[in-house]
Design an enzyme around this catalytic site. Sequence first.
Site, PDB file in Angstrom:
ATOM      1  N   GLU A  62       0.324  -1.041   0.224  1.00  0.00           N
ATOM      2  CA  GLU A  62       0.226  -0.014  -0.071  1.00  0.00           C
ATOM      3  C   GLU A  62       1.003   0.880  -0.052  1.00  0.00           C
ATOM      4  O   GLU A  62       0.684   2.200  -0.588  1.00  0.00           O
ATOM      5  CB  GLU A  62      -1.017   0.267   1.523  1.00  0.00           C
ATOM      6  N   GLU A  66       0.036   4.105  -2.451  1.00  0.00           N
ATOM      7  CA  GLU A  66      -0.284   5.184  -2.145  1.00  0.00           C
ATOM      8  C   GLU A  66       1.322   6.713  -2.588  1.00  0.00           C
ATOM      9  O   GLU A  66       1.052   7.768  -2.762  1.00  0.00           O
ATOM     10  CB  GLU A  66      -0.227   5.573  -0.999  1.00  0.00           C
ATOM     11  N   HIS A  73      -0.373  13.073  -8.222  1.00  0.00           N
ATOM     12  CA  HIS A  73      -1.035  14.192  -7.410  1.00  0.00           C
ATOM     13  C   HIS A  73      -0.802  15.644  -7.667  1.00  0.00           C
ATOM     14  O   HIS A  73      -1.357  16.729  -7.587  1.00  0.00           O
ATOM     15  CB  HIS A  73      -1.957  13.459  -6.132  1.00  0.00           C
ATOM     16  N   ASP A  74       0.484  15.217  -7.349  1.00  0.00           N
ATOM     17  CA  ASP A  74       1.260  16.740  -6.454  1.00  0.00           C
ATOM     18  C   ASP A  74       1.799  17.416  -8.230  1.00  0.00           C
ATOM     19  O   ASP A  74       1.847  17.967  -8.389  1.00  0.00           O
ATOM     20  CB  ASP A  74       3.163  16.703  -6.097  1.00  0.00           C
ATOM     21  N   GLY A  85       3.336  22.628 -11.085  1.00  0.00           N
ATOM     22  CA  GLY A  85       3.363  21.065 -11.522  1.00  0.00           C
ATOM     23  C   GLY A  85       4.578  20.261 -10.044  1.00  0.00           C
ATOM     24  O   GLY A  85       3.353  20.192  -8.729  1.00  0.00           O
ATOM     25  N   SER A  89       3.875  20.721  -3.600  1.00  0.00           N
ATOM     26  CA  SER A  89       2.896  21.968  -2.940  1.00  0.00           C
ATOM     27  C   SER A  89       1.866  20.905  -2.366  1.00  0.00           C
ATOM     28  O   SER A  89       1.911  21.465  -1.341  1.00  0.00           O
ATOM     29  CB  SER A  89       1.880  23.249  -4.494  1.00  0.00           C
ATOM     30  N   ASP A 220       2.288  -5.753 -13.384  1.00  0.00           N
ATOM     31  CA  ASP A 220       2.187  -6.689 -15.182  1.00  0.00           C
ATOM     32  C   ASP A 220       0.564  -6.470 -16.062  1.00  0.00           C
ATOM     33  O   ASP A 220       0.049  -4.774 -15.417  1.00  0.00           O
ATOM     34  CB  ASP A 220       1.732  -7.608 -14.392  1.00  0.00           C
TER      35      ASP A 220
END
Length: 357
Positions: A62, A66, A73-74, A85, A89, A220
């Site tokens: 996990e 993550e 997401h950054d 970008g 942040s 895969d």
Amino acid sequence: MAFKALAAFLSVAALQVANAALTRRVACPDGINTATNAACCSLFALRDDLQQNLFDNGECGEDVHESLRLTFHDAIGIGSFGGGGADGSIAIFEDIETAFHANAGIDEIINEQKPLVARHNLTVGDFIQFAGALGVSNCPGAPRLPAFLGRPNAVAPAPDKTVPEPFDSVDSILARFADAGNFSTVEVVWMLISHTIAAADLVDPTIPGTPFDSTPGRFDTQFFLETQLKGTLFPGTAGNQGEVQSPLGGEIRLQSDHDLARDSRTACEWQSFVNNQAKLQNRFQAVFTKMTVLGHNPDDLIDCSEVIPEPPAFTGSATFPAGFTNDDVEQACAATPFPTLATDPGPVTSVAPVPPS
Ligand code: HEM
Ligand SMILES: *[C@@H]1O[C@H](CO)[C@@H](O)[C@H](O)[C@H]1NC(C)=O
Ligand SMILES: *[C@@H]1O[C@H](CO)[C@@H](O)[C@H](O)[C@H]1NC(C)=O
């Protein structure tokens, strides 16, 4: 003859000198490692710290999943309406960005990375991208992802609505990626290769850790096969917006992945990854290389990719999970038939959730 031998000897000697100049390495202060650029030396200690203290000694679990999601997401926080970008942040302005709907749950990995960020001398943007690239190297079948240093720390948060949501239309997803980094339609499909090592905690909060394919610990091509199986769109009830019921027990499918697998603009590229491990690796490496430097001039960054280990190989083939065959495929690519593949032997089983770590 003698002259020829001498000439050959001289040219070999010249080659060796040239090679030494090209690969001259500096000894790192740790007394153990060498690097092509002294600035990369600090990453060896960070690598070991991450492997031991975040990634449970080299698992593809996990925390790796993550950490990869966090790189995206950054980085995607950029475009015509603002954002810098891959600049950290999302963690530097955690209070603001984690309140955005699309970032739900991302605070968990930001907070797990925080003590490691504090122990090491890197900008937050460099840290997030390095952790993601390193984490992926724990996943069998993954490509070796690059690592760069030199992204300045963010001075402002990214605006809301830069991160696509699973209930967004294909039109809006393609437009967002084009706006963020001039990503082409096929490159958007390449980005979703990431969902081969993924699970959802919050799309349907009643079933946390539910994976997107049957092999979330392996980089895969099963994800591309399993998203093409006939599935049922959930009625748009609160709590599971953007969720499609996979016919495979224990598996969840994002509506966005379902739609990208079926849209005439993306379906053939999607299908092309089924049982093509080499293409999967090549394209993800290419698109991650583009994503990981969003907001920066790559010429200003130092390439420290040598610190990322070669991931373990995966040499198996894609197969239909027990109980499924080519008859269960919802063919969407008009140009090419779906590859004919074997079915796993044994009874129909449910996919296990990814344990929290
Ligand atoms: C259309 C674009 C995308 C959408 C709509 C999307 C949406 C989502 C959603 C809703 C989740 C589940 C979050 C949760 O409930 O815990 C998720 C997980 C994930 N996403 Fe994406 N995603 C997209 C693109 C990407 C990209 C480009 C990357 C990386 C390059 C990425 C990496 C991941 C990973 C690794 C996870 C699994 C996290 C975990 O298992 O904890 N996604 N995504
Ligand atoms: C931290 O990194 C910066 C930039 O690489 C460097 O100039 C500085 O000397 C480093 N500080 C320490 C304490 O290592
Ligand atoms: C966007 O990418 C295309 C290739 O896909 C390229 O031809 C074009 O020059 C790029 N535009 C910008 C602004 O970088």
